[in-house]
Motif scaffolding. Sequence first.
Motif, PDB file in Angstrom:
ATOM      1  N   VAL A 149      50.930  50.021  41.047  1.00  0.00           N
ATOM      2  CA  VAL A 149      50.634  48.589  41.048  1.00  0.00           C
ATOM      3  C   VAL A 149      51.780  47.800  40.425  1.00  0.00           C
ATOM      4  N   TYR A 150      52.283  48.269  39.272  1.00  0.00           N
ATOM      5  CA  TYR A 150      53.318  47.491  38.597  1.00  0.00           C
ATOM      6  C   TYR A 150      54.671  47.636  39.269  1.00  0.00           C
ATOM      7  N   LEU A 151      54.864  48.744  39.989  1.00  0.00           N
ATOM      8  CA  LEU A 151      56.095  48.889  40.757  1.00  0.00           C
ATOM      9  C   LEU A 151      56.084  47.902  41.919  1.00  0.00           C
ATOM     10  N   ILE A 169      61.069  49.418  34.367  1.00  0.00           N
ATOM     11  CA  ILE A 169      60.569  48.286  35.154  1.00  0.00           C
ATOM     12  C   ILE A 169      60.096  47.180  34.217  1.00  0.00           C
ATOM     13  N   MET A 170      59.327  47.553  33.186  1.00  0.00           N
ATOM     14  CA  MET A 170      58.797  46.567  32.255  1.00  0.00           C
ATOM     15  C   MET A 170      59.922  45.846  31.522  1.00  0.00           C
ATOM     16  N   GLN A 171      61.035  46.559  31.251  1.00  0.00           N
ATOM     17  CA  GLN A 171      62.131  45.934  30.504  1.00  0.00           C
ATOM     18  C   GLN A 171      62.939  44.989  31.391  1.00  0.00           C
ATOM     19  N   PHE A 172      63.262  45.433  32.607  1.00  0.00           N
ATOM     20  CA  PHE A 172      64.273  44.701  33.371  1.00  0.00           C
ATOM     21  C   PHE A 172      63.722  43.918  34.547  1.00  0.00           C
ATOM     22  N   ARG A 173      62.600  44.358  35.126  1.00  0.00           N
ATOM     23  CA  ARG A 173      62.042  43.576  36.224  1.00  0.00           C
ATOM     24  C   ARG A 173      60.531  43.671  36.169  1.00  0.00           C
ATOM     25  N   MET A 176      57.963  43.186  44.623  1.00  0.00           N
ATOM     26  CA  MET A 176      57.699  41.974  45.377  1.00  0.00           C
ATOM     27  C   MET A 176      57.364  40.780  44.484  1.00  0.00           C
ATOM     28  N   GLY A 177      57.087  41.024  43.217  1.00  0.00           N
ATOM     29  CA  GLY A 177      56.620  39.920  42.396  1.00  0.00           C
ATOM     30  C   GLY A 177      55.237  39.500  42.846  1.00  0.00           C
TER      31      GLY A 177
END
Lengths: 303, 364
Positions: free
Chosen positions: B272-274, B336-340, B345-346
């Motif tokens: 989901v977060y990816l 992912i949490m740190q950089f995007r 897709m946002g």
Amino acid sequence: MDFIIQNIINALQWGSFYALIALGYTLVYGVLRLINFAHGDIFMVGAYIAFFVAGFMLGPALGLSPMATFLFAVPLTMFLTACVGVTLERIAYRPLRRKGAHRLYVVITALMCGLILEYSNLAVLGASRLKFPELVEKTIWNLGGVTLTNLKVIVIFAAVAVFVILNFIVTKTKIGMAMRGISYDKFAIPLMGIPIDSIIVFTFILGSGFAGLAGLLFAMSYPVLEPFMGMIIGWKAFIAAVVGGIGDIRGAFYGGFLLGFIEVGVVTVFPSTYRDLFAFTILLIILWMKPTGLFGMPQSTKI
Amino acid sequence: MQKYTFNILMAALAVALLAMAQLRIIDNYIQAVIMFVGINIMMSTSLNLVNGNMGEFTCGHAAFMCVGAYVASILSVLCFGSKFGDPIFPEVASFFVFPFIILLGGAVAALSSILVALPSFKTRDDYLAIITIAVNYMVISAIENMDWVGGSRGFQGMKDTAWAMVDSTPAWLAGENDFPWILLYVILFTAFDIWVIRRFITSTYGKGVNAVCQDETAAEIMSVNTNKIKTVNFMISAGLAGCAGGLFAHVIGYVNPQSFNILKSTEAMVMVYLGGMGSLSGAVISAIVFTVLLEILRSQALIDFLLAPATFVFPDWEPSAGVIKWVMIPLLLVLIMQFRPEGIMGNKELSDVFPKLKKFYTFK
């Protein structure tokens, strides 16, 4: 009667571990409003650090006696585990806090850091279980059918002592006042000239150090180490903190002992496989009835 | 006609996959990976309903998968297996009964999600996360204590249904090889899942989910029945996860309570977060990417190559791929949490990024 007293003593020992770990959870949550899900794994790392420290001291290089090893291992283990906790805060939580990220992202990062700690441990040290050396010579006192070992006394004494120390730090000292201030209003505190980052680091040092102490005592009581030992006990300690009301030192202490008594009670009556089921069901019921826990204060949000 | 291009393409892809599987152009391993892609799409999109669209934080999604898997397995063995006595239905009925078995598993999983939905009326994000994890542990612990479904030894016998379908395949369809029925149903259920979620979220009623995410108090004032919306959303999400669990059980042919532990929930969360919170197409894309990535990380050769510098320094260290995989996946999520933090897709759908796509599909 003897049976009941024996089980009460066992529950006190079991609850002491929960209380020790739950205190660390509560400290970090009280200051940062962050559930440090990696705390159970920091406890696991603490047990492993204790193993290596004890092995090094007992080994040919130093060759200390077991009792001296125990006395030296306690501060050293606490220090090294505190270093692990602070490192985690530096590389994972602080950048997110600086960016002002959503709290959710920090929680997910914490969960993932716990998994990384577990599996990197498994990758580096392998799946074989380690046997912790005996440091304190076991003395057994028989008090009319009730057996009491000196280790149990040490564990229970340590939990009470840590509770008293933490209570003193948080309520009576300047740095404790700063901690309570941060949890009260994070934005006004830097304006008062309080170094917010060093206070948070100090919080992590306290919490992780006591997790390391808990790891050492746990490894001495149940001398088999495995990489996943911190997972379930960490969750249970977290439940204890929530049941007591997270963010409250007293709550964590009483919650830990309450959970210890509940679990030992369940095991004496039912088969031991039902332990987790009962523990988690009780958590669910308590959160449903009292969402803030037993000692927690309800938080009001402004609309 | 142009409006239906996308649907026709998807149907053509499904038919092509089935034909290739039937003619053995793709072997059983690739088929299994495709089935896992379908199951993971169902998991990530259904979790996205709660974590993305409603803004709540659930991290015990595998519990519902577990309920669905076990209910579907038991029904399957009852209907076509010989473990609990004689099969109820003849083998010919398996094509029609199988989807109902999976749907019933989903329905029971949806009912079990009330355990999470009821406390969610009162509790906020952190505590709800704890409740979901507690439910995950409770479900696993409860099933481990049931001896009649095998307890912690696991449960098997679901393959009887798949074999019943294969055995009663009409001759003109079967040809040389067994027809891949389970693959067909996985594709159908994946399409059903995406259809349900899309219709629910874009409906007037489903707009309430987004309202709860934005501001619960304001939504309550604007006459959105937040408790009802939460319950419905949790139940749809858990029901679809239950369907995914039922399919998972029939693909593998063996279920074990420990295969639905917190790691399985973590996998769904990573997807989901990816993909990005609240983006359906993002969840689908990330499920495909993640499953393929997992299969690539399975190869010991690649892991050895990646860790060559470390093993050069410590020659007696032999990392196993299965363990290193679980160091890399959480590391990926931390990065992912740190950089995007918004993911691939946002908060956008594919059609927001490429507006010209809107010509090729309809909302209906």
